[in-house]
Design a protein around this motif. Sequence first.
Motif, PDB file in Angstrom:
ATOM      1  N   GLN A   1       4.341 -24.066  15.345  1.00  0.00           N
ATOM      2  CA  GLN A   1       4.678 -24.269  16.704  1.00  0.00           C
ATOM      3  C   GLN A   1       3.749 -23.986  17.655  1.00  0.00           C
ATOM      4  O   GLN A   1       2.220 -23.462  17.474  1.00  0.00           O
ATOM      5  N   ALA A   2       3.763 -24.128  19.055  1.00  0.00           N
ATOM      6  CA  ALA A   2       2.786 -23.985  20.037  1.00  0.00           C
ATOM      7  C   ALA A   2       1.999 -22.515  19.872  1.00  0.00           C
ATOM      8  O   ALA A   2       2.563 -21.508  20.068  1.00  0.00           O
ATOM      9  N   PRO A   3       0.622 -22.543  19.672  1.00  0.00           N
ATOM     10  CA  PRO A   3      -0.247 -21.483  19.430  1.00  0.00           C
ATOM     11  C   PRO A   3      -0.159 -20.486  20.927  1.00  0.00           C
ATOM     12  O   PRO A   3      -0.204 -19.383  20.722  1.00  0.00           O
ATOM     13  N   ILE A   4       0.037 -21.082  21.839  1.00  0.00           N
ATOM     14  CA  ILE A   4      -0.017 -20.269  22.877  1.00  0.00           C
ATOM     15  C   ILE A   4       1.159 -19.211  23.064  1.00  0.00           C
ATOM     16  O   ILE A   4       1.171 -18.314  23.901  1.00  0.00           O
ATOM     17  N   TYR A   5       2.039 -19.295  22.192  1.00  0.00           N
ATOM     18  CA  TYR A   5       3.196 -18.656  22.348  1.00  0.00           C
ATOM     19  C   TYR A   5       3.358 -17.426  21.073  1.00  0.00           C
ATOM     20  O   TYR A   5       4.300 -17.005  20.929  1.00  0.00           O
ATOM     21  N   GLN A   6       2.210 -17.547  20.352  1.00  0.00           N
ATOM     22  CA  GLN A   6       2.196 -16.820  19.073  1.00  0.00           C
ATOM     23  C   GLN A   6       1.846 -15.154  19.285  1.00  0.00           C
ATOM     24  O   GLN A   6       1.928 -14.420  18.348  1.00  0.00           O
ATOM     25  N   GLY A   7       1.274 -14.925  20.369  1.00  0.00           N
ATOM     26  CA  GLY A   7       0.791 -13.444  20.601  1.00  0.00           C
ATOM     27  C   GLY A   7       2.202 -12.641  20.727  1.00  0.00           C
ATOM     28  O   GLY A   7       3.381 -13.053  21.075  1.00  0.00           O
ATOM     29  N   ALA A   8       1.827 -11.237  20.477  1.00  0.00           N
ATOM     30  CA  ALA A   8       3.240 -10.217  20.632  1.00  0.00           C
ATOM     31  C   ALA A   8       3.422 -10.182  22.085  1.00  0.00           C
ATOM     32  O   ALA A   8       4.610  -9.920  22.314  1.00  0.00           O
ATOM     33  N   PHE A   9       2.675 -10.460  23.054  1.00  0.00           N
ATOM     34  CA  PHE A   9       3.135 -10.259  24.312  1.00  0.00           C
ATOM     35  C   PHE A   9       3.841 -11.412  24.821  1.00  0.00           C
ATOM     36  O   PHE A   9       5.063 -11.454  25.441  1.00  0.00           O
ATOM     37  N   GLU A  10       3.391 -12.682  24.126  1.00  0.00           N
ATOM     38  CA  GLU A  10       4.145 -13.878  24.726  1.00  0.00           C
ATOM     39  C   GLU A  10       5.764 -14.034  23.946  1.00  0.00           C
ATOM     40  O   GLU A  10       6.477 -14.262  24.769  1.00  0.00           O
ATOM     41  N   GLN A  11       5.580 -13.302  22.918  1.00  0.00           N
ATOM     42  CA  GLN A  11       7.032 -13.285  22.243  1.00  0.00           C
ATOM     43  C   GLN A  11       8.036 -12.226  22.918  1.00  0.00           C
ATOM     44  O   GLN A  11       9.069 -12.396  22.896  1.00  0.00           O
ATOM     45  N   THR A  12       7.225 -11.205  23.334  1.00  0.00           N
ATOM     46  CA  THR A  12       8.017 -10.280  24.245  1.00  0.00           C
ATOM     47  C   THR A  12       8.577 -10.711  25.420  1.00  0.00           C
ATOM     48  O   THR A  12       9.706 -10.648  25.803  1.00  0.00           O
ATOM     49  N   LEU A  13       7.640 -11.497  26.065  1.00  0.00           N
ATOM     50  CA  LEU A  13       8.397 -12.337  27.179  1.00  0.00           C
ATOM     51  C   LEU A  13       9.296 -13.488  27.102  1.00  0.00           C
ATOM     52  O   LEU A  13      10.405 -13.523  27.727  1.00  0.00           O
ATOM     53  N   GLN A  14       9.335 -13.873  25.841  1.00  0.00           N
ATOM     54  CA  GLN A  14      10.320 -14.749  25.576  1.00  0.00           C
ATOM     55  C   GLN A  14      11.780 -14.188  25.317  1.00  0.00           C
ATOM     56  O   GLN A  14      12.834 -14.687  25.623  1.00  0.00           O
ATOM     57  N   ARG A  15      11.577 -12.856  24.505  1.00  0.00           N
ATOM     58  CA  ARG A  15      12.940 -12.060  24.409  1.00  0.00           C
ATOM     59  C   ARG A  15      13.228 -11.540  25.599  1.00  0.00           C
ATOM     60  O   ARG A  15      14.541 -11.797  25.881  1.00  0.00           O
ATOM     61  N   LEU A  16      12.585 -11.253  26.552  1.00  0.00           N
ATOM     62  CA  LEU A  16      12.799 -10.899  28.095  1.00  0.00           C
ATOM     63  C   LEU A  16      13.449 -11.932  28.874  1.00  0.00           C
ATOM     64  O   LEU A  16      14.474 -11.732  29.438  1.00  0.00           O
ATOM     65  N   ALA A  17      12.884 -13.062  28.774  1.00  0.00           N
ATOM     66  CA  ALA A  17      13.450 -14.308  29.071  1.00  0.00           C
ATOM     67  C   ALA A  17      14.994 -14.781  28.810  1.00  0.00           C
ATOM     68  O   ALA A  17      15.561 -15.148  29.569  1.00  0.00           O
ATOM     69  N   LYS A  18      15.170 -14.436  27.568  1.00  0.00           N
ATOM     70  CA  LYS A  18      16.499 -14.711  27.312  1.00  0.00           C
ATOM     71  C   LYS A  18      17.206 -13.537  27.739  1.00  0.00           C
ATOM     72  O   LYS A  18      18.622 -13.981  28.302  1.00  0.00           O
ATOM     73  N   ILE A  19      16.933 -12.348  27.853  1.00  0.00           N
ATOM     74  CA  ILE A  19      17.743 -11.390  28.744  1.00  0.00           C
ATOM     75  C   ILE A  19      17.848 -11.752  30.286  1.00  0.00           C
ATOM     76  O   ILE A  19      19.016 -11.777  30.670  1.00  0.00           O
TER      77      ILE A  19
END
Length: 364
Positions: free
Chosen positions: A122-140
Amino acid sequence: MADYFERLNYALGDEDTALEYTILPEQSRHVLGVAGCGGRLLPLLARHPARMTCADISAPQLAFTRLRLALLEQTDRQSFMDFMGYWPETSVARRKSIFRLLDLPPLDRRWLADLFHSRHWQAPIYQGAFEQTLQRLAKINGLFTGKAGRAIFQFRDLGEQSAYYQSRFPLKRWKAVIALLGNAAVLNSLLYKGAFPRNNLGISSREVYLDIFHTLFTTQVVRESFFLQMLFFGELRYPQGFPLECNPQVFQLARKAQQQCRLTVVQGDIFDCASRCRDVDFVSFSDVPSFLPAEVGMDVLQRLRPALGEDALTVIRGHLHVVRPDSTGFCDVTAKFQEAIAREKTQLWRVQVYRQTSSVQVSR
């Protein structure tokens, strides 16, 4: 703290490099910077420094930095955008084919291939811990603010956006999201694994974030912020908010400059790296001082001084923990760049800019 630096923390990043790009003079002799994920330093190449040294203690971050630099050198902008994931329609086959052709150090190739395989390419720009944290926060965030929250991204005019924010944006529900985002314990658990620098601003984290986002919503068109896009959608949807490395002119200038720049990527402490440098005109320090013991953080400018050339500029960022270093021999010139700081697309940072006024360089 060690665990924090043994994984890929950032792939897109949490800093708008347009700030350092604005501050960095053209054709500097030597730029020294914290590598991070490479996204901060790639655009700085477009300023045509004669030499650039990128340092980081994290092997994963350096592997990602070398990946970015390899894409810059060995591919074109379309391939760079496709591979990194800025264009969501890019196929896995296309990403694999680009990666296969890259000339990378064997250890980097193995580590990156394992990472991408584990994430199904999947897209490398979303593979860092920070980006994945933001993805979880985006769902919330989506559960709380819903379509009414995301609707603020429809505006291209700041006046219309501000009117929507004041009258129709779900502000009370958004403040509930801020209560979560402003909880240092939550961020410590989700991202920093116990290494979160202590808030020393004298106000609560919640108040800090309320001010940050009020500033963003009322002074900037939000679709132009990659950070806000991540926080509301968990991905980048509007090209207007893509980071500076995506700008066609900046990319081409950086690619051309890379051929002429003496570029070095070093794993290690930035101070140890600086001790082997000379005539450094510009230091992009990120928020490294915030993670240092208090006495070391206070001494960062003094430890850099022997490496710095005349009138060298040092840019320091701080989030909830801001270090005020001993500035003997330096002039605080932050006010000179206040307009650029106000345009920074995340507004997460207290920025300090120092110019050296007296050199202590010794011959080497």
